[in-house]
Design an enzyme around this catalytic site. Sequence first.
Site, mmCIF file in Angstrom:
data_model
loop_
_atom_site.group_PDB
_atom_site.id
_atom_site.type_symbol
_atom_site.label_atom_id
_atom_site.label_comp_id
_atom_site.label_asym_id
_atom_site.label_seq_id
_atom_site.Cartn_x
_atom_site.Cartn_y
_atom_site.Cartn_z
ATOM 1 N N ARG A 88 0.824 -1.203 0.000
ATOM 2 C CA ARG A 88 0.000 0.000 0.000
ATOM 3 C C ARG A 88 0.860 1.256 0.000
ATOM 4 O O ARG A 88 0.321 2.363 -0.008
ATOM 5 C CB ARG A 88 -0.883 0.003 1.245
ATOM 6 N N ARG A 171 -9.724 7.123 4.288
ATOM 7 C CA ARG A 171 -9.017 6.032 3.602
ATOM 8 C C ARG A 171 -8.775 6.379 2.132
ATOM 9 O O ARG A 171 -7.738 6.046 1.571
ATOM 10 C CB ARG A 171 -9.809 4.724 3.721
HETATM 11 P P1 AMP Z 1 -8.268 -3.787 4.075
HETATM 12 O O1 AMP Z 1 -9.070 -4.886 4.626
HETATM 13 O O2 AMP Z 1 -7.220 -4.261 3.076
HETATM 14 O O3 AMP Z 1 -9.080 -2.674 3.500
HETATM 15 O O4 AMP Z 1 -7.411 -3.163 5.278
HETATM 16 C C1 AMP Z 1 -8.035 -2.577 6.399
HETATM 17 C C2 AMP Z 1 -7.045 -1.682 7.138
HETATM 18 O O5 AMP Z 1 -5.907 -2.455 7.568
HETATM 19 C C3 AMP Z 1 -6.446 -0.542 6.326
HETATM 20 O O6 AMP Z 1 -7.281 0.590 6.279
HETATM 21 C C4 AMP Z 1 -5.149 -0.293 7.073
HETATM 22 O O7 AMP Z 1 -5.374 0.435 8.262
HETATM 23 C C5 AMP Z 1 -4.705 -1.689 7.472
HETATM 24 N N1 AMP Z 1 -3.848 -2.299 6.416
HETATM 25 C C6 AMP Z 1 -4.131 -3.386 5.638
HETATM 26 N N2 AMP Z 1 -3.126 -3.644 4.781
HETATM 27 C C7 AMP Z 1 -2.190 -2.681 5.004
HETATM 28 C C8 AMP Z 1 -0.919 -2.371 4.422
HETATM 29 N N3 AMP Z 1 -0.417 -3.095 3.412
HETATM 30 N N4 AMP Z 1 -0.231 -1.318 4.930
HETATM 31 C C9 AMP Z 1 -0.709 -0.573 5.948
HETATM 32 N N5 AMP Z 1 -1.904 -0.786 6.511
HETATM 33 C C10 AMP Z 1 -2.647 -1.831 6.058
#
Ligand code: AMP
Length: 213
Positions: A88, A171
Amino acid sequence: MKIIMLGAPGAGKGTQAKMIADKYQVPHVSTGDIFRANIKNGTELGMEAKKYMDQGLLVPDELTVKILLDRVAQDDCKNGYVLDGFPRTIPQAEVLDKALTELGDKIDYAINVDVPDENIIKRMSGRRACLSCGATYHIEHIPPKKEGICDRCGSELVLRDDDKEETVKNRLDVYHKQTQPLIDFYTEKGVLKEVDGTRSMEEVFQAITEILG
Ligand code: AMP
């Protein structure tokens, strides 16, 4: 086959990643799911990650990179994987690239699921998640058979804190600043593929399978 899914939060990349994992028989690796599992189990990592996730911020790279590299080093990832939500940030992509290069390996495809912000905000408010098994639904597009109940495990479905409107806006902001530059990063590597994520789930998947073959 090693695949990265790119796209804004709510672009549908998680759903597509699961479908790819099923069809091509590779593990679906979601850093978000790993963090949520840790939160549920009350681990130290989970408690630390939650502070950032609840605000729509990214978890710091040091923490995230470590859990991801540990995960892809496991046996089931030997023949490939589909990464959902990682990398990310540019530093995360660089660490992954370096780790793969050291193994004489590389990412085969980075698929960008492209959806404008307005559509994302509308979509996210309809999202529902099962915190027990990780299944995700949408009240209009992928409704569970019984309202509010997970088809897979029977637990109650919730609107995740990080899917609430204020958090979604944060986000998206974070996405544009920190994640969108990865589109150029993978374009330069010659592995970027774009799909129009505003179409139906089936049409998006069709476009992806045409790319992957
Ligand atoms: P997601 O389910 O992929 O939308 O992730 C939910 C949350 O987890 C994100 O909004 C971030 O806070 C954290 N997160 C997930 N993957 C990452 C990543 N590669 N780097 C940093 N934070 C992450």
